[in-house]
Design a protein around this motif. Structure first.
Motif, PDB file in Angstrom:
ATOM      1  N   GLU A 185      35.213  49.243  38.223  1.00 12.07           N
ATOM      2  CA  GLU A 185      35.209  48.391  39.406  1.00 12.07           C
ATOM      3  C   GLU A 185      34.489  47.073  39.129  1.00 12.07           C
ATOM      4  N   GLN A 186      33.387  47.150  38.382  1.00 14.10           N
ATOM      5  CA  GLN A 186      32.652  45.933  38.036  1.00 14.10           C
ATOM      6  C   GLN A 186      33.496  45.017  37.156  1.00 14.10           C
ATOM      7  N   MET A 187      34.209  45.619  36.209  1.00 11.40           N
ATOM      8  CA  MET A 187      35.056  44.839  35.314  1.00 11.40           C
ATOM      9  C   MET A 187      36.191  44.165  36.074  1.00 11.40           C
ATOM     10  N   GLU A 217      43.271  43.567  44.682  1.00 10.15           N
ATOM     11  CA  GLU A 217      44.474  44.088  45.324  1.00 10.15           C
ATOM     12  C   GLU A 217      45.371  42.942  45.789  1.00 10.15           C
ATOM     13  N   GLU A 218      44.738  41.807  46.156  1.00  9.78           N
ATOM     14  CA  GLU A 218      45.519  40.634  46.557  1.00  9.78           C
ATOM     15  C   GLU A 218      46.375  40.136  45.395  1.00  9.78           C
ATOM     16  N   LEU A 219      45.776  40.101  44.198  1.00  7.38           N
ATOM     17  CA  LEU A 219      46.525  39.679  43.013  1.00  7.38           C
ATOM     18  C   LEU A 219      47.658  40.656  42.725  1.00  7.38           C
ATOM     19  N   LYS A 220      47.386  41.927  42.900  1.00 11.08           N
ATOM     20  CA  LYS A 220      48.414  42.946  42.650  1.00 11.08           C
ATOM     21  C   LYS A 220      49.601  42.760  43.583  1.00 11.08           C
ATOM     22  N   ALA A 221      49.305  42.394  44.841  1.00 10.82           N
ATOM     23  CA  ALA A 221      50.377  42.203  45.813  1.00 10.82           C
ATOM     24  C   ALA A 221      51.180  40.931  45.534  1.00 10.82           C
ATOM     25  N   LYS A 222      50.490  39.870  45.067  1.00 11.85           N
ATOM     26  CA  LYS A 222      51.149  38.588  44.835  1.00 11.85           C
ATOM     27  C   LYS A 222      51.894  38.550  43.497  1.00 11.85           C
ATOM     28  N   ASN A 223      51.245  39.050  42.456  1.00  7.18           N
ATOM     29  CA  ASN A 223      51.830  38.952  41.120  1.00  7.18           C
ATOM     30  C   ASN A 223      51.481  40.216  40.333  1.00  7.18           C
ATOM     31  N   GLN A 224      52.326  41.209  40.456  1.00 10.71           N
ATOM     32  CA  GLN A 224      52.029  42.501  39.839  1.00 10.71           C
ATOM     33  C   GLN A 224      51.983  42.406  38.317  1.00 10.71           C
ATOM     34  N   TRP A 225      52.828  41.562  37.737  1.00  8.96           N
ATOM     35  CA  TRP A 225      52.849  41.430  36.285  1.00  8.96           C
ATOM     36  C   TRP A 225      51.528  40.865  35.768  1.00  8.96           C
ATOM     37  N   GLU A 226      50.990  39.844  36.441  1.00 13.12           N
ATOM     38  CA  GLU A 226      49.701  39.273  36.040  1.00 13.12           C
ATOM     39  C   GLU A 226      48.584  40.298  36.218  1.00 13.12           C
ATOM     40  N   TRP A 227      48.686  41.076  37.290  1.00 17.48           N
ATOM     41  CA  TRP A 227      47.685  42.119  37.545  1.00 17.48           C
ATOM     42  C   TRP A 227      47.678  43.142  36.409  1.00 17.48           C
ATOM     43  N   VAL A 228      48.867  43.554  35.969  1.00 19.79           N
ATOM     44  CA  VAL A 228      48.988  44.515  34.867  1.00 19.79           C
ATOM     45  C   VAL A 228      48.422  43.924  33.585  1.00 19.79           C
TER      46      VAL A 228
END
Length: 209
Positions: A83-85, A93-104
């Protein structure tokens, strides 16, 4: 020759009489938690490096509970690190919703230290092997997340303290201080309190550290 007792206790282990011999009275522990990755890793380490400790835990039916406690606390520590990292790297979670590829990509690229630093941490861990005999301390390699230190195992509560290290210097400082305090205490304990000469205590410490 007198009649043999049906049950005896030696070194904290119960034995029952079977014919003319005493055998350990082993009872299966009421423990159904998995020992997981860290438990299996530490079990193999105990077998290879500390067979006496492994046998004692096995004969007292404490091995599985000990390994399960160790695994649970190591995993909890890793969850905190993760979680710290994610916060540091901006993996939200906002990034995951907006750009899943970048999140991965960010999740896959999370690294606290390079392989070179990991090798340093492993060398430090190995250098303080004698400390783990003196105190109830375990240091585990958690891969890219660092090294997890668990201290002072007391059943049924598990380890009292835990910490995570991601560079060799910080790990060395922590283990050296622990080794120094423990060695100093054990050395002083052998002396009469009124006759302690502190120079003698320090001279008893290993020059290697």
């Amino acid at each position: 020759m007198g009649e043999l007792k049906k049950r005896i206790t030696e070194n904290g282990i119960d034995y029952i009489l079977a014919g003319d011999y005493y055998i350990p009275d082993l009872k299966l522990p009421e423990e159904n938690r998995p020992i997981g990755y860290f438990g299996r890793l530490h079990r193999d380490y105990l077998k290879q490096e500390h067979s006496a400790r492994y046998t004692a835990l096995l004969l007292t039916c404490e091995l599985w509970t000990y390994l399960a406690d160790l695994n649970e606390q190591a995993e909890k520590r890793l969850d905190i690190i993760m979680e710290q990292m994610k916060i540091v790297e901006g993996v939200t979670e906002e990034l995951k919703a907006k750009n899943q590829w970048e999140w991965v990509q960010k999740m896959n690229s999370i690294r606290y230290r390079a392989e070179e630093e990991r090798a340093k941490c492993q060398k430090v861990t190995d250098a303080f092997a004698e400390l783990y005999e003196m105190e109830k301390i375990v240091v585990l390699d958690a891969g890219r997340y660092g090294f997890v230190e668990l201290k002072y195992y007391k059943p049924p509560h598990g380890f009292e303290e835990d910490a995570t290290f991601t560079d060799g210097r910080a790990l060395f400082d922590a283990l050296w201080q622990e080794w120094f305090d423990t060695t100093l205490y054990l050395t002083a304990k052998k002396m009469q309190l009124d006759n302690i000469i502190y120079e003698e205590v320090f001279n008893c410490l290993s020059k290697e550290k």
